[in-house]
Design a protein around this motif. Structure first.
Motif, PDB file in Angstrom:
ATOM      1  N   GLN A 252       0.852  -1.200   0.000  1.00  0.00           N
ATOM      2  CA  GLN A 252       0.000   0.000   0.000  1.00  0.00           C
ATOM      3  C   GLN A 252       0.884   1.245   0.000  1.00  0.00           C
ATOM      4  OE1 GLN A 252      -3.800   0.491   1.466  1.00  0.00           O
ATOM      5  NE2 GLN A 252      -3.383   2.340   2.638  1.00  0.00           N
ATOM      6  N   LYS A 253       1.924   1.232   0.808  1.00  0.00           N
ATOM      7  CA  LYS A 253       2.830   2.384   0.860  1.00  0.00           C
ATOM      8  C   LYS A 253       3.507   2.623  -0.483  1.00  0.00           C
ATOM      9  CE  LYS A 253       3.741   1.811   5.751  1.00  0.00           C
ATOM     10  NZ  LYS A 253       4.653   1.235   6.738  1.00  0.00           N
ATOM     11  N   ASP A 254       3.717   1.530  -1.248  1.00  0.00           N
ATOM     12  CA  ASP A 254       4.349   1.625  -2.562  1.00  0.00           C
ATOM     13  C   ASP A 254       3.336   1.844  -3.687  1.00  0.00           C
ATOM     14  OD1 ASP A 254       6.804   1.227  -1.352  1.00  0.00           O
ATOM     15  OD2 ASP A 254       6.834  -0.925  -1.770  1.00  0.00           O
ATOM     16  N   PHE A 255       2.067   2.029  -3.328  1.00  0.00           N
ATOM     17  CA  PHE A 255       0.977   2.290  -4.281  1.00  0.00           C
ATOM     18  C   PHE A 255       0.717   1.133  -5.245  1.00  0.00           C
ATOM     19  CE2 PHE A 255       2.836   6.396  -3.095  1.00  0.00           C
ATOM     20  CZ  PHE A 255       1.729   6.960  -2.454  1.00  0.00           C
ATOM     21  N   VAL A 256       1.060  -0.073  -4.834  1.00  0.00           N
ATOM     22  CA  VAL A 256       0.753  -1.255  -5.636  1.00  0.00           C
ATOM     23  C   VAL A 256      -0.695  -1.669  -5.395  1.00  0.00           C
ATOM     24  CG1 VAL A 256       1.295  -3.722  -5.938  1.00  0.00           C
ATOM     25  CG2 VAL A 256       3.138  -2.033  -5.686  1.00  0.00           C
ATOM     26  N   VAL A 257      -1.183  -1.365  -4.203  1.00  0.00           N
ATOM     27  CA  VAL A 257      -2.549  -1.700  -3.829  1.00  0.00           C
ATOM     28  C   VAL A 257      -3.139  -0.531  -3.040  1.00  0.00           C
ATOM     29  CG1 VAL A 257      -1.831  -2.903  -1.710  1.00  0.00           C
ATOM     30  CG2 VAL A 257      -3.994  -3.499  -2.765  1.00  0.00           C
ATOM     31  N   ASN A 258      -4.434  -0.263  -3.279  1.00  0.00           N
ATOM     32  CA  ASN A 258      -5.157   0.747  -2.512  1.00  0.00           C
ATOM     33  C   ASN A 258      -6.181  -0.008  -1.659  1.00  0.00           C
ATOM     34  OD1 ASN A 258      -6.189   3.097  -1.515  1.00  0.00           O
ATOM     35  ND2 ASN A 258      -7.385   3.582  -3.329  1.00  0.00           N
ATOM     36  N   LEU A 259      -5.841  -0.185  -0.393  1.00  0.00           N
ATOM     37  CA  LEU A 259      -6.645  -1.018   0.502  1.00  0.00           C
ATOM     38  C   LEU A 259      -7.894  -0.311   1.000  1.00  0.00           C
ATOM     39  CD1 LEU A 259      -3.720  -2.418   2.666  1.00  0.00           C
ATOM     40  CD2 LEU A 259      -4.982  -3.635   0.864  1.00  0.00           C
ATOM     41  N   THR A 260      -8.992  -1.081   1.050  1.00  0.00           N
ATOM     42  CA  THR A 260     -10.188  -0.636   1.760  1.00  0.00           C
ATOM     43  C   THR A 260     -10.419  -1.533   2.970  1.00  0.00           C
ATOM     44  OG1 THR A 260     -11.580  -1.916   0.244  1.00  0.00           O
ATOM     45  CG2 THR A 260     -11.301   0.418  -0.236  1.00  0.00           C
ATOM     46  N   GLY A 261      -9.634  -2.611   3.056  1.00  0.00           N
ATOM     47  CA  GLY A 261      -9.696  -3.489   4.206  1.00  0.00           C
ATOM     48  C   GLY A 261      -8.534  -4.458   4.186  1.00  0.00           C
ATOM     49  N   LEU A 262      -8.001  -4.773   5.367  1.00  0.00           N
ATOM     50  CA  LEU A 262      -6.901  -5.717   5.492  1.00  0.00           C
ATOM     51  C   LEU A 262      -6.954  -6.352   6.881  1.00  0.00           C
ATOM     52  CD1 LEU A 262      -4.207  -6.930   4.422  1.00  0.00           C
ATOM     53  CD2 LEU A 262      -3.057  -4.931   5.424  1.00  0.00           C
ATOM     54  N   ALA A 263      -6.817  -7.667   6.913  1.00  0.00           N
ATOM     55  CA  ALA A 263      -6.829  -8.360   8.196  1.00  0.00           C
ATOM     56  C   ALA A 263      -6.112  -9.695   8.077  1.00  0.00           C
ATOM     57  CB  ALA A 263      -8.271  -8.604   8.656  1.00  0.00           C
ATOM     58  N   VAL A 264      -5.672 -10.199   9.219  1.00  0.00           N
ATOM     59  CA  VAL A 264      -5.214 -11.581   9.330  1.00  0.00           C
ATOM     60  C   VAL A 264      -6.230 -12.286  10.219  1.00  0.00           C
ATOM     61  CG1 VAL A 264      -3.463 -13.152  10.246  1.00  0.00           C
ATOM     62  CG2 VAL A 264      -2.757 -11.068   9.086  1.00  0.00           C
ATOM     63  N   VAL A 265      -6.747 -13.384   9.720  1.00  0.00           N
ATOM     64  CA  VAL A 265      -7.678 -14.203  10.490  1.00  0.00           C
ATOM     65  C   VAL A 265      -6.956 -15.506  10.789  1.00  0.00           C
ATOM     66  CG1 VAL A 265      -9.896 -15.394  10.468  1.00  0.00           C
ATOM     67  CG2 VAL A 265      -9.656 -13.193   9.298  1.00  0.00           C
ATOM     68  N   SER A 266      -6.863 -15.844  12.062  1.00  0.00           N
ATOM     69  CA  SER A 266      -6.214 -17.102  12.437  1.00  0.00           C
ATOM     70  C   SER A 266      -7.185 -17.943  13.253  1.00  0.00           C
ATOM     71  CB  SER A 266      -4.932 -16.841  13.233  1.00  0.00           C
ATOM     72  OG  SER A 266      -5.222 -16.127  14.411  1.00  0.00           O
ATOM     73  N   VAL A 267      -6.961 -19.240  13.197  1.00  0.00           N
ATOM     74  CA  VAL A 267      -7.781 -20.180  13.957  1.00  0.00           C
ATOM     75  C   VAL A 267      -6.840 -20.944  14.872  1.00  0.00           C
ATOM     76  CG1 VAL A 267      -9.384 -22.122  13.833  1.00  0.00           C
ATOM     77  CG2 VAL A 267      -9.402 -20.375  12.041  1.00  0.00           C
ATOM     78  N   ASP A 268      -7.086 -20.846  16.180  1.00  0.00           N
ATOM     79  CA  ASP A 268      -6.208 -21.538  17.122  1.00  0.00           C
ATOM     80  C   ASP A 268      -6.517 -23.037  17.137  1.00  0.00           C
ATOM     81  OD1 ASP A 268      -8.417 -21.904  18.855  1.00  0.00           O
ATOM     82  OD2 ASP A 268      -7.884 -20.167  20.071  1.00  0.00           O
ATOM     83  N   GLN A 269      -5.746 -23.784  17.904  1.00  0.00           N
ATOM     84  CA  GLN A 269      -5.900 -25.241  17.934  1.00  0.00           C
ATOM     85  C   GLN A 269      -7.261 -25.686  18.473  1.00  0.00           C
ATOM     86  OE1 GLN A 269      -3.993 -27.306  16.383  1.00  0.00           O
ATOM     87  NE2 GLN A 269      -2.459 -25.769  15.886  1.00  0.00           N
ATOM     88  N   GLU A 270      -7.915 -24.810  19.232  1.00  0.00           N
ATOM     89  CA  GLU A 270      -9.246 -25.125  19.760  1.00  0.00           C
ATOM     90  C   GLU A 270     -10.355 -24.741  18.792  1.00  0.00           C
ATOM     91  OE1 GLU A 270      -6.959 -23.331  21.862  1.00  0.00           O
ATOM     92  OE2 GLU A 270      -6.306 -25.321  22.491  1.00  0.00           O
ATOM     93  N   GLY A 271      -9.982 -24.158  17.636  1.00  0.00           N
ATOM     94  CA  GLY A 271     -10.975 -23.793  16.634  1.00  0.00           C
ATOM     95  C   GLY A 271     -11.547 -22.397  16.787  1.00  0.00           C
ATOM     96  N   ARG A 272     -11.009 -21.595  17.710  1.00  0.00           N
ATOM     97  CA  ARG A 272     -11.493 -20.221  17.896  1.00  0.00           C
ATOM     98  C   ARG A 272     -10.838 -19.305  16.876  1.00  0.00           C
ATOM     99  NH1 ARG A 272     -10.780 -21.511  23.718  1.00  0.00           N
ATOM    100  NH2 ARG A 272      -8.677 -20.794  23.319  1.00  0.00           N
ATOM    101  N   THR A 273     -11.627 -18.397  16.327  1.00  0.00           N
ATOM    102  CA  THR A 273     -11.153 -17.463  15.317  1.00  0.00           C
ATOM    103  C   THR A 273     -10.649 -16.191  15.975  1.00  0.00           C
ATOM    104  OG1 THR A 273     -12.766 -18.322  13.757  1.00  0.00           O
ATOM    105  CG2 THR A 273     -11.846 -16.171  13.250  1.00  0.00           C
ATOM    106  N   HIS A 274      -9.505 -15.698  15.504  1.00  0.00           N
ATOM    107  CA  HIS A 274      -8.909 -14.459  15.998  1.00  0.00           C
ATOM    108  C   HIS A 274      -8.650 -13.547  14.803  1.00  0.00           C
ATOM    109  CE1 HIS A 274      -8.177 -16.450  19.873  1.00  0.00           C
ATOM    110  NE2 HIS A 274      -7.879 -17.499  19.130  1.00  0.00           N
ATOM    111  N   VAL A 275      -8.880 -12.251  14.997  1.00  0.00           N
ATOM    112  CA  VAL A 275      -8.727 -11.278  13.913  1.00  0.00           C
ATOM    113  C   VAL A 275      -7.729 -10.209  14.333  1.00  0.00           C
ATOM    114  CG1 VAL A 275      -9.919  -9.570  12.494  1.00  0.00           C
ATOM    115  CG2 VAL A 275     -11.118 -11.644  13.209  1.00  0.00           C
ATOM    116  N   ASP A 276      -6.800  -9.908  13.436  1.00  0.00           N
ATOM    117  CA  ASP A 276      -5.838  -8.826  13.647  1.00  0.00           C
ATOM    118  C   ASP A 276      -5.956  -7.876  12.465  1.00  0.00           C
ATOM    119  OD1 ASP A 276      -3.761  -7.239  14.567  1.00  0.00           O
ATOM    120  OD2 ASP A 276      -2.205  -8.514  13.709  1.00  0.00           O
ATOM    121  N   THR A 277      -6.205  -6.610  12.752  1.00  0.00           N
ATOM    122  CA  THR A 277      -6.323  -5.602  11.689  1.00  0.00           C
ATOM    123  C   THR A 277      -5.462  -4.399  12.057  1.00  0.00           C
ATOM    124  OG1 THR A 277      -8.227  -4.568  12.759  1.00  0.00           O
ATOM    125  CG2 THR A 277      -8.699  -6.256  11.115  1.00  0.00           C
ATOM    126  N   PRO A 278      -5.019  -3.655  11.043  1.00  0.00           N
ATOM    127  CA  PRO A 278      -4.273  -2.435  11.359  1.00  0.00           C
ATOM    128  C   PRO A 278      -5.210  -1.440  12.030  1.00  0.00           C
ATOM    129  CG  PRO A 278      -4.692  -2.576   9.011  1.00  0.00           C
ATOM    130  CD  PRO A 278      -5.173  -3.862   9.618  1.00  0.00           C
TER     131      PRO A 278
END
Length: 163
Positions: free
Chosen positions: A26-52
């Motif tokens: 995004q900083k290099d203008f290759v992409v113009n983001l309207t949303g970005l996140a990492v979604v992870s699923v722990d070993q117990e199956g719970r979903t976790h979300v990390d966003t800027p």
């Protein structure tokens, strides 16, 4: 037109590294983001979300659309469990726009316990540069598009639900 890209990884650390790479794009203008996140699923199956904390240049309408699409992909347990015309209409509009049950199912299949995915929604993307920059991370790529008309209809539908 917005692109919705979900890249699944078996290793959450690789997803975190890919997430940082997308921020750099995004900083290099290759992409113009309207949303970005990492979604992870722990070993117990719970979903976790990390966003800027904040994506520069994202309008309230784009943010609302991102939040809704994101929520429907990852946070709503099942369409059959929803009641009311508001969600039914929204799901109908999303299905017509490319974010249909098939795409949702593919995304859900990527996220097994111990895995993670980078979720990108972009209003502009330089495909070849983006692909080249993301290639070293590997992963399984799912992609769909929302036309400008689809986005407008979804945004209007969302605004109507807020009334």
């Amino acid at each position: 037109m917005s692109e919705l890209i979900v890249i699944g990884y078996d290793d959450p650390q690789v997803a975190d590294n890919a997430y940082e790479a997308v921020q750099g794009l995004q900083k290099d203008f290759v992409v113009n983001l309207t949303g970005l996140a990492v979604v992870s699923v722990d070993q117990e199956g719970r979903t976790h979300v990390d966003t800027p904390n904040r994506l520069v240049g994202v309008s309230a309408a784009s943010g609302a659309l991102w939040g809704t699409v994101f929520g429907l992909l990852f946070l709503v347990p099942g369409v059959g469990l929803l009641a009311g015309a508001a969600f039914g209409g929204l799901f109908g509009k999303l299905a017509k726009s490319g974010v249909d049950d098939r795409f949702r199912d593919q995304v859900q299949e990527l996220l097994k316990p111990g895995s993670a995915a980078v979720v990108v929604m972009a209003s502009k993307i330089t495909e070849d540069k983006f692909a080249s920059a993301m290639q070293p991370f590997g992963g399984t790529v799912l992609k769909t598009s929302l036309t400008d008309e689809d986005e407008k209809e979804l945004s209007e539908h969302l605004a109507g639900q807020a009334d």
